[in-house]
Design a protein around this motif. Structure first.
Motif, short mmCIF file in Angstrom:
data_model
loop_
_atom_site.label_atom_id
_atom_site.label_comp_id
_atom_site.label_asym_id
_atom_site.label_seq_id
_atom_site.Cartn_x
_atom_site.Cartn_y
_atom_site.Cartn_z
N GLY A 1 -3.68 -61.95 66.05
CA GLY A 1 -4.67 -61.13 65.40
C GLY A 1 -4.40 -59.64 65.53
N ASP A 2 -5.34 -58.83 65.03
CA ASP A 2 -5.15 -57.39 64.97
C ASP A 2 -5.91 -56.64 66.06
N ARG A 3 -6.54 -57.37 67.01
CA ARG A 3 -7.29 -56.71 68.07
C ARG A 3 -6.52 -56.75 69.39
N LEU A 4 -6.13 -55.59 69.87
CA LEU A 4 -5.55 -55.49 71.21
C LEU A 4 -6.69 -55.59 72.21
N SER B 1 -4.53 -52.21 62.11
CA SER B 1 -4.53 -52.58 60.69
C SER B 1 -3.70 -53.82 60.42
N ALA B 2 -2.95 -54.28 61.43
CA ALA B 2 -2.08 -55.45 61.27
C ALA B 2 -1.92 -56.12 62.63
N GLU B 3 -1.13 -57.17 62.65
CA GLU B 3 -0.96 -58.01 63.83
C GLU B 3 -0.46 -57.23 65.04
N VAL B 4 -1.10 -57.46 66.20
CA VAL B 4 -0.65 -56.91 67.48
C VAL B 4 0.38 -57.86 68.08
N VAL B 5 1.51 -57.31 68.52
CA VAL B 5 2.63 -58.12 68.99
C VAL B 5 3.06 -57.66 70.38
N ASN B 6 3.20 -58.61 71.29
CA ASN B 6 3.84 -58.42 72.59
C ASN B 6 3.31 -57.22 73.38
N PRO B 7 2.01 -57.19 73.69
CA PRO B 7 1.52 -56.12 74.57
C PRO B 7 2.01 -56.30 76.00
N HIS B 8 2.21 -55.16 76.69
CA HIS B 8 2.62 -55.18 78.10
C HIS B 8 1.70 -54.27 78.89
N LEU B 9 1.17 -54.78 79.99
CA LEU B 9 0.14 -54.12 80.77
C LEU B 9 0.68 -53.62 82.11
N ARG B 10 0.31 -52.38 82.46
CA ARG B 10 0.58 -51.83 83.79
C ARG B 10 -0.60 -50.96 84.20
N SER C 1 1.63 -50.99 76.36
CA SER C 1 2.54 -50.78 75.23
C SER C 1 2.47 -52.01 74.34
N TYR C 2 2.66 -51.82 73.04
CA TYR C 2 2.60 -52.95 72.12
C TYR C 2 3.17 -52.55 70.76
N ARG C 3 3.40 -53.54 69.95
CA ARG C 3 3.86 -53.31 68.58
C ARG C 3 2.78 -53.71 67.59
N VAL C 4 2.71 -52.96 66.49
CA VAL C 4 1.84 -53.30 65.38
C VAL C 4 2.72 -53.77 64.23
N GLY C 5 2.35 -54.89 63.62
CA GLY C 5 3.12 -55.43 62.51
C GLY C 5 2.82 -54.66 61.23
N GLY C 6 2.69 -55.36 60.13
CA GLY C 6 2.42 -54.71 58.86
C GLY C 6 3.66 -54.10 58.26
N SER C 7 3.46 -53.09 57.43
CA SER C 7 4.58 -52.53 56.66
C SER C 7 5.51 -51.64 57.49
N THR C 8 4.98 -50.97 58.53
CA THR C 8 5.83 -50.04 59.28
C THR C 8 6.38 -50.64 60.56
#
Length: 381
Positions: free
Chosen positions: A320-323, A342-351, A362-369
């Motif tokens: 989903g799109d909610r971190l 605005s798009a899928e949250v991918v591979n968050p890392h917590l410290r 830190s994390y990645r957002v999918g979508g167009s960019t």
């Protein structure tokens, strides 16, 4: 090079979880209540915007500089097939550098500092088709090839006594195995097989308080290219490994993370399994306990250094799109949305910031960019 926007439940990473194949997790299940809490104030920053179809940051790993406390992120440029490092400084903000612009390198990235704080820069493990380690020698990055038969959706890097160790997924002929590579003080690498049962597509390596390595990892023991077991391996003082099978079911062991309780030194594990459940397991001194945290994917685990309780970040709902950040309390797991993207949250890392309850993610957002982003709680340096 292989990239995707979703974690691998099968050996091909292209497969998607089918509702018909979903299986209930076996073993004891302790259901924890999930309570919504008032949102912490967060600052969300864009570190790197992707410029091509694959983007940046699908593989990302977060660590804090032990000397300055500043966040450092190793991550993939999936368009250029590069490994990059972004570092924060209050004076300059975020700076970026290319660590390795080689071929088939932007996979399985893990980052760690030498626990003695001698290294000015962290080490970075990564690679597809081979296992690599990059270390800074004071003027440039020195890249070593550790294993030429490594197929890494993940690697996990940790230092002990100033020397690196890496858990990873090795493939030699038809043998798919969880391996551990360690470098001696004399600079010689040794590689041992920990588990051969289709093991190690996902793994998380931590040294315990006695100095022995422990690894939580996924397994596919029947070789059908579907990950379906979570396992835990501990090395004993005599050099042998004890292996425990902790949970079963399609996807068990995906996005696994291992940590040790800061007071009891007991292991704790988070992973994502079917049906789209983030799961938390911990050893109470006599047996493993199990809880469902929430619906979600790509969990990351850390202990709050003030109250010594586990905290998990993940994407909600699954893919989903909610971190989201959840804390374990006496009445169950809380749930706080850090940001709705605005798009899928991918591979968050917590410290956590040193000696505080203030988290970084830190994390990645999918979508167009397909962008690498960073969230810090208000008050975190």
């Amino acid at each position: 090079m292989r990239t995707t926007n979703r974690p691998d439940l099968t050996g091909t990473r292209a497969a998607r979880l089918s509702g018909r194949r979903r299986a209930m997790v076996l073993g004891a299940l302790v259901l924890a209540s999930v309570a919504a809490v008032a949102a912490t104030e967060w600052t969300v920053e864009t570190i790197h915007v992707g410029t091509g179809p694959a983007g940046v940051g699908f593989y990302n790993a977060l660590v804090l500089n032990p000397n300055t406390g500043a966040p450092v992120i190793a991550y993939s440029d999936n368009d250029r097939d590069d490994v990059l490092l972004a570092q924060w400084a209050a004076e300059t903000g975020w700076t970026r550098q290319v660590v390795d612009a080689g071929r088939n390198v932007a996979n399985g990235i893990s980052v760690a500092y030498d626990e003695s704080h001698v290294l000015a820069q962290p080490g970075i493990s990564y690679g597809w088709g081979q296992l690599k380690l990059a270390e800074w020698n004071g003027s440039r990055w020195v890249v070593s090839v550790i294993d030429k038969n490594a197929f890494n959706d993940t690697t996990s890097l940790a230092y002990y006594n100033g020397q690196p160790a890496i858990s990873y997924h090795g493939n030699s002929g038809k043998t798919i195995a969880l391996r551990l590579a360690r470098r001696s003080a004399s600079g010689v690498w040794s590689i041992e097989t920990v588990d051969k049962a289709g093991a190690g597509t996902y793994s998380s390596l931590v040294f315990d308080h006695t100095g022995q390595p422990s690894i939580a990892y996924s397994a596919d023991p029947d070789g059908d290219n579907t990950i379906n077991q979570l396992r835990f391996a501990q090395k004993k003082g005599d050099g042998t490994w004890t292996i425990q099978q902790l949970e079963s079911g399609i996807g068990a062991g995906v996005s696994v993370g291992l940590a040790f309780h800061p007071l009891t030194f007991h292991p704790a594990i988070v992973h994502r399994t079917s049906p789209d459940s983030v799961r938390y397991l911990w050893w109470n001194g006599g047996e493993w306990q199990r809880e469902a945290v929430a619906e979600g994917s790509s969990p990351s685990l850390a202990f709050d250094p003030i109250i010594n309780e586990p905290v998990v970040t993940y994407a909600a709902p699954a893919y989903g799109d909610r971190l989201t950040l959840s804390r374990r309390t006496s009445i169950g797991w809380t749930a706080e949305t850090i940001v709705a993207e605005s798009a899928e949250v991918v591979n968050p890392h917590l410290r956590f910031a040193s000696s505080s309850s203030l988290p970084y993610v830190s994390y990645r957002v999918g979508g167009s960019t397909r962008t690498l982003r960073f969230a810090r709680a208000a008050g975190a340096p």
